[in-house]
Design a protein around this motif. Structure first.
Motif, PDB file in Angstrom:
ATOM      1  N   THR A  68      -0.612  39.261  35.549  1.00 15.41           N
ATOM      2  CA  THR A  68       0.685  39.249  36.273  1.00 15.41           C
ATOM      3  C   THR A  68       0.796  40.300  37.214  1.00 15.41           C
ATOM      4  OG1 THR A  68       1.155  37.620  34.400  1.00 15.41           O
ATOM      5  CG2 THR A  68       2.935  38.348  35.868  1.00 15.41           C
ATOM      6  N   TYR A  69       0.582  41.558  36.527  1.00 16.29           N
ATOM      7  CA  TYR A  69       1.015  42.817  36.986  1.00 16.29           C
ATOM      8  C   TYR A  69       0.198  42.984  38.491  1.00 16.29           C
ATOM      9  CZ  TYR A  69       1.650  47.796  37.821  1.00 16.29           C
ATOM     10  OH  TYR A  69       1.931  48.981  38.502  1.00 16.29           O
ATOM     11  N   HIS A  70      -0.987  42.672  38.514  1.00 16.70           N
ATOM     12  CA  HIS A  70      -1.708  42.548  39.594  1.00 16.70           C
ATOM     13  C   HIS A  70      -1.536  41.468  40.671  1.00 16.70           C
ATOM     14  CE1 HIS A  70      -3.813  46.511  38.628  1.00 16.70           C
ATOM     15  NE2 HIS A  70      -3.516  46.214  37.515  1.00 16.70           N
ATOM     16  N   GLN A  71      -0.938  40.538  40.103  1.00 14.81           N
ATOM     17  CA  GLN A  71      -0.336  39.453  40.951  1.00 14.81           C
ATOM     18  C   GLN A  71      -1.645  38.756  41.505  1.00 14.81           C
ATOM     19  OE1 GLN A  71       2.225  40.891  44.161  1.00 14.81           O
ATOM     20  NE2 GLN A  71       3.330  42.088  42.442  1.00 14.81           N
ATOM     21  N   TRP A  72      -2.650  38.426  40.668  1.00 13.13           N
ATOM     22  CA  TRP A  72      -3.820  37.712  41.024  1.00 13.13           C
ATOM     23  C   TRP A  72      -3.466  36.243  40.968  1.00 13.13           C
ATOM     24  CZ3 TRP A  72      -7.035  40.560  36.848  1.00 13.13           C
ATOM     25  CH2 TRP A  72      -7.357  42.112  37.373  1.00 13.13           C
ATOM     26  N   ALA A  73      -4.401  35.327  41.381  1.00  9.91           N
ATOM     27  CA  ALA A  73      -4.002  33.988  41.719  1.00  9.91           C
ATOM     28  C   ALA A  73      -3.311  33.413  40.745  1.00  9.91           C
ATOM     29  CB  ALA A  73      -5.372  33.290  41.908  1.00  9.91           C
ATOM     30  N   GLY A  74      -2.447  32.604  41.025  1.00  9.34           N
ATOM     31  CA  GLY A  74      -1.681  31.879  39.946  1.00  9.34           C
ATOM     32  C   GLY A  74      -0.815  32.787  39.377  1.00  9.34           C
ATOM     33  N   PHE A  75      -0.447  34.058  39.679  1.00 12.07           N
ATOM     34  CA  PHE A  75       0.469  34.946  38.995  1.00 12.07           C
ATOM     35  C   PHE A  75       1.749  34.523  38.385  1.00 12.07           C
ATOM     36  CE2 PHE A  75       1.740  35.941  43.085  1.00 12.07           C
ATOM     37  CZ  PHE A  75       2.961  36.273  43.235  1.00 12.07           C
ATOM     38  N   ARG A  76       2.266  33.441  39.078  1.00 11.42           N
ATOM     39  CA  ARG A  76       3.683  33.166  38.543  1.00 11.42           C
ATOM     40  C   ARG A  76       3.550  32.159  37.268  1.00 11.42           C
ATOM     41  NH1 ARG A  76       3.967  32.766  44.022  1.00 11.42           N
ATOM     42  NH2 ARG A  76       5.864  33.506  45.000  1.00 11.42           N
ATOM     43  N   CYS A 124       8.929  39.471  38.459  1.00  9.82           N
ATOM     44  CA  CYS A 124       8.919  40.844  39.003  1.00  9.82           C
ATOM     45  C   CYS A 124       8.194  40.807  40.323  1.00  9.82           C
ATOM     46  CB  CYS A 124       8.077  41.588  38.234  1.00  9.82           C
ATOM     47  SG  CYS A 124       8.298  41.461  36.306  1.00  9.82           S
ATOM     48  N   SER A 125       6.742  39.921  40.198  1.00  8.80           N
ATOM     49  CA  SER A 125       5.867  40.182  41.387  1.00  8.80           C
ATOM     50  C   SER A 125       6.378  39.175  42.523  1.00  8.80           C
ATOM     51  CB  SER A 125       4.588  39.692  40.821  1.00  8.80           C
ATOM     52  OG  SER A 125       4.614  38.844  39.923  1.00  8.80           O
ATOM     53  N   GLU A 126       7.198  38.328  42.392  1.00  5.78           N
ATOM     54  CA  GLU A 126       7.959  37.488  43.386  1.00  5.78           C
ATOM     55  C   GLU A 126       8.543  38.273  44.346  1.00  5.78           C
ATOM     56  OE1 GLU A 126       8.208  33.014  42.040  1.00  5.78           O
ATOM     57  OE2 GLU A 126       9.439  34.429  40.637  1.00  5.78           O
ATOM     58  N   CYS A 127       9.165  39.350  43.877  1.00  8.19           N
ATOM     59  CA  CYS A 127      10.177  40.352  44.758  1.00  8.19           C
ATOM     60  C   CYS A 127       9.351  41.557  45.074  1.00  8.19           C
ATOM     61  CB  CYS A 127      11.393  40.445  44.047  1.00  8.19           C
ATOM     62  SG  CYS A 127      12.348  39.016  43.987  1.00  8.19           S
TER      63      CYS A 127
END
Ligand code: HEM
Ligand code: HEM
Ligand code: SF4
Ligand code: SF4
Lengths: 447, 219, 128
Positions: B163-171, C122-125
């Motif tokens: 999640t922190y690295h905002q890889w695919a599907g991070f949401r 977090c990462s959305e913003c």
């Protein structure tokens, strides 16, 4: 990823043991289930539950166990491995195990674990495997499945209150006999029997009058030379040994210790001094007293090693000429992990001997002799198991021998039994002695 | 997404914390009560001084013979355990959530540091896994539950890192992360992860027996 | 230089100029939420398309977001778009910037959660 099935070892079926075979023949699955659940419910609680549920199956305890090390790291012999094969299964199956399972459980708990507690110093959680194995032994005892030879000693305990079927007159005779013998050497020597109000009640294990009467002789010489005010009783209660503690016959253990303590009370002594025996010390100082609800023994108990330490420290025994052969010292579990006498023992050895060579590991970390915990008492059928199960001790002794040690001092009867067999089997040419043997040799004796 | 997020970061957090604290308390109390009933002498022999003495040796890296004998394992397990306890508590992303809902906050570790430590934890989990498969004495003791426990513990780190690295599907991964964290917390009282709660007592008791009665060291 | 070439050059320059101006103009809306009180940034600043956001969210009044509170009561007639949040929401000395993070988060994420629209994680913003 499934649970590895527990393979039935064919080992236990190879050994013929009437105590086991007949006991197993009497069992039915219903009886097993009923007895197990009754005993577990009545006698176990937070410790069993917490130990089983806390164990993270990490295997760190493995290298603590001489059986494991001696069997080329076979996991079946690791401390937790033994618990897996016994307690975990029993709990998982809620006691629904078959008679053959009990045969294996008895073999594992009574002949593959010496209750030496070394593993408690290697498991990060301090899980008491020795306690868990004792629970298994207790279950087997309640099911009537105990190795014949040790059961015989337990019967002797219950019939005669000593381990070796020694009759009362034989006991008294032996004391007189040893007194007479010793008077040839020291004419004023006495073994005071039934002397009320003495400082010390000197208690021994039954094998001493039975097979090793010279130990009583030597003790008498030491006591007399040191001017110690001691006595020995003429009644049952003189024996401090306890195989019932090891078979799981705790009711009987309680009776034995009660008689022992009461004998001391009757003689109005200040304390009990015991001969060089480890298991007896465990029984009197640690296990038996607890069964009788004494937090600590109701009367102070001193093991021979500590007693010798006092005598030497206070200058009550003088050394004529130090023992000149290089010696090493076997730290017995029951008085080291059981009472922390390792430094005192070294003081004694240093006082007596010119050259002392440590074996490694030592002190609390020494390997068990593989005879203790009642294992040697399970009988000759299991002798090779003990010897093979302690190859690591042979290696340890060999390494010490290579560094020059010629004599092993072991202040424990079980250690003697176990190490004697190991020396013989592995062809290690070393001498084996008690501390008393050495003191007797090197001390100044009155005439 | 909003409904799910609000649910997993709201009520479910409550649920997991209640299970964790309530469950641990329940386990502790029931152990204490059972000991009082069945192993009453434990209370007699328990010694604060000797118990703590033993615990202290065991929680110090290389403080015991055992730890010194297996240096690699010791390093891994200590880093793993320190991280597993400190990361969730001192991670800024977590603290922000505390601040938002409870207006409380405390010192935090920098994100970059945590990022590296998260990798360390994941690597440690792999180490434990390999050990379990490769070492016969560990394999022999292993049951399916051991793998499950390891997965439960690894999951929040893998998903958090993702999640922190905002890889695919991070949401979605963020949601999974929160759920994984909650599962981990909630499973502590009811799996062998209870070792965290019981450690001071088992070790402390052995330390007391060895120290006070037997005058010996147990490390 | 030929006349035609000159014209072409001029036109290109002009187009370039107009583009630059135009793009500059349209960028006026693309901006980051910045606050000078954040000395050290833990996460990247949040990109924020002011007009587009308000259009989508249907916000007409400035003080829906740029509120002003007096004595704990919102002053509905005033607004604070010329100020940084930290001017009112001061961080005490020794306090970490969590307090300020919190009010920003509640302002954006809080509303999004209530309205069930807009980014909340977090990462959305805070994009990488
Ligand atoms: C109980 C509910 C939990 C919530 C609501 C939660 C929430 C979060 C959030 C919002 C992030 C930030 C993700 C991002 O930066 O985009 C995060 C990251 C993280 N969390 Fe959690 N978390 C929870 C439990 C846990 C637990 C129990 C652990 C570990 C035991 C854990 C370990 C981590 C890690 C390792 C990261 C990523 C750090 C990095 O790689 O920089 N979380 N968590
Ligand atoms: C004070 C707290 C804790 C103590 C003293 C402790 C101690 C231990 C010890 C001694 C071991 C066995 C050897 C090893 O692998 O290191 C162990 C294993 C383990 N611990 Fe902990 N622990 C604690 C907390 C935790 C927590 C909070 C977690 C995760 C939620 C955890 C997860 C694990 C896991 C997964 C293993 C097994 C590793 C394997 O599969 O071999 N522990 N712990
Ligand atoms: S023999 Fe000693 S080390 Fe081996 S399991 Fe039994 S108590 Fe533990
Ligand atoms: S070291 Fe302790 S926790 Fe690990 S397997 Fe052995 S008994 Fe279980």
């Amino acid at each position: 990823m499934a649970e590895p099935a527990i393979k039935r070892s064919d080992e236990s079926s190879k050994i013929v043991d009437e105590g086991i075979d007949k006991g197993i023949a009497r069992l039915t699955p219903e009886k097993i289930e009923q007895v197990i659940n009754k005993v577990l419910a009545a006698e176990t609680g937070a410790r069993l539950k917490t130990y089983v549920e806390t164990c993270v199956h990490c295997g760190l305890c493995s290298e603590a166990c001489h059986y494991y090390l001696s069997h080329d790291n076979d996991p079946k012999f690791s401390p937790a491995g033994k618990v897996k094969q016994t307690i975990w299964e029993i709990l998982k199956r809620k006691g629904k195990v078959d008679p053959e399972f009990i045969r294996d459980a008895s073999r594992i708990a009574s002949t593959e674990c010496n209750l030496c507690r070394r593993c408690a110093m290697y498991c990060p959680f301090g899980i008491d495997i020795a306690y868990l194995m004792s629970v298994v032994r207790r279950l087997c005892h309640m099911l009537g499945v105990t190795q014949l030879y040790i059961q015989d000693t337990a019967h002797s305990h219950s019939a005669t209150l000593n381990q070796m079927w020694v009759k009362e007159d034989e006991w008294i005779d032996t004391l007189f006999w040893q007194e007479e013998e010793a008077q040839d050497e020291i004419s004023s020597l006495r073994i005071p029997i039934e002397k009320e109000g003495s400082e010390i009640f000197y208690s021994v294990i039954a094998p001493e009058p039975k097979f090793r009467a010279q130990l009583i002789y030597q003790a008498a010489v030491i006591m007399n030379a040191a001017g110690v005010d001691f006595t020995m009783p003429a009644t049952p209660g003189w024996d401090n040994s306890d195989q019932c503690m090891f078979t799981g016959d705790y009711e009987m253990m309680g009776r034995l210790k009660k008689v022992h303590f009461e004998t001391a009370m009757r003689l109005k002594v200040k304390r009990i001094v015991m001969g060089e025996c480890g298991h007896a010390f465990r029984s009197v100082y640690d296990v038996g007293n607890r069964w009788l609800a004494w937090k600590m023994p109701p009367i102070p108990v001193t093991h021979a090693v500590e007693f010798y330490y006092e005598l030497l420290k206070q200058g009550k025994i003088k050394i004529a000429k130090k023992y000149d052969k290089p010696v090493t010292f076997q730290d017995p579990c029951n008085i080291i992990r059981g009472k922390g006498l390792h430094e005192k023992a070294r003081y004694v050895v240093d006082a007596l001997c010119e050259e002392f060579i440590e074996m490694h590991p030592n002190r609390e970390h020494n390997y068990c002799c593989c005879a203790g915990g009642g294992v040697i008492n399970t009988g000759p059928q299991y002798k090779m198991k003990r010897i093979k199960g302690n190859r690591i001790k042979a290696e340890q002794l060999f390494a010490t021998k290579t560094r020059g040690a010629k004599v092993i001092i072991a202040p424990c009867h079980n250690c003697h039994g176990g190490i004697e067999d190991i020396l013989h089997h592995y062809g290690l040419d070393m001498e084996l002695h008690f501390l008393g043997d050495i003191i007797y040799k090197v001390m100044e004796k009155p005439v | 997404m909003h409904d799910i997020y609000n649910f997993v970061s709201g009520p479910l957090v409550w649920v997991s914390f209640v299970i964790f604290f309530g469950g641990s308390l329940y386990r502790l109390i029931s152990m204490a009560v059972l000991a009082r009933k069945k192993d009453v002498f434990v209370y007699e022999y328990m010694s604060l001084k000797f118990g703590l003495r033993s615990i202290l040796h065991w929680i110090i890296p290389f403080g015991t013979v055992k730890w010194r004998k297996n240096p690699l394992f010791t390093i891994v397990t200590f880093t793993f355990h320190v991280c597993i306890i400190f990361i969730p508590i001192f991670l800024s992303a977590h603290i922000i959530l505390w601040k938002e809902s409870w207006d409380i906050s405390w010192w935090y570790i920098s994100d970059t540091t945590v990022d590296i430590l998260a990798v360390v934890v994941i690597a440690s989990c792999i180490f434990f896994l390999v050990r379990r498969i490769v070492l016969p004495e560990v394999k022999y003791l292993t049951s399916v539950s051991d793998y499950v426990i390891l997965a439960i513990v690894a999951a929040p780190f893998i998903t958090g890192f993702w999640t922190y690295h905002q890889w695919a599907g991070f949401r979605v991964m963020g949601i999974i992360h929160i759920i994984a964290g909650e599962i981990m917390l909630a499973s502590i009282p009811f799996t062998r992860l209870i070792h965290m709660i019981f450690f001071p007592f088992t070790r402390g008791y052995m330390g007391s027996e060895f120290g006070a009665i037997r005058h010996a060291k147990d490390w | 230089m030929e006349k035609r070439t000159l014209i072409i050059y001029t036109v290109i320059t002009l187009i370039g100029f107009i583009f630059a101006v135009m793009s500059g103009y349209s960028q006026e809306d693309v901006t980051n939420v910045e606050d000078s009180a954040f000395e050290k940034k833990m996460r990247p600043a949040v990109p924020f398309l002011h007009d587009k956001h308000n259009e989508t969210a249907g916000i007409d009044e400035c003080n829906t977001c740029h509120h002003v509170y007096e004595d704990g009561k919102e002053n509905e007639d005033d607004s604070s778009e010329e100020q940084e949040c930290s001017e009112c929401h001061t961080i005490n000395k020794g306090d970490n910037s969590m307090a300020l993070v919190k009010i920003y988060h509640l302002q954006c994420k809080g509303c999004h959660q209530k309205k069930k629209a807009g980014p909340i994680m977090c990462s959305e913003c805070h994009p990488r």
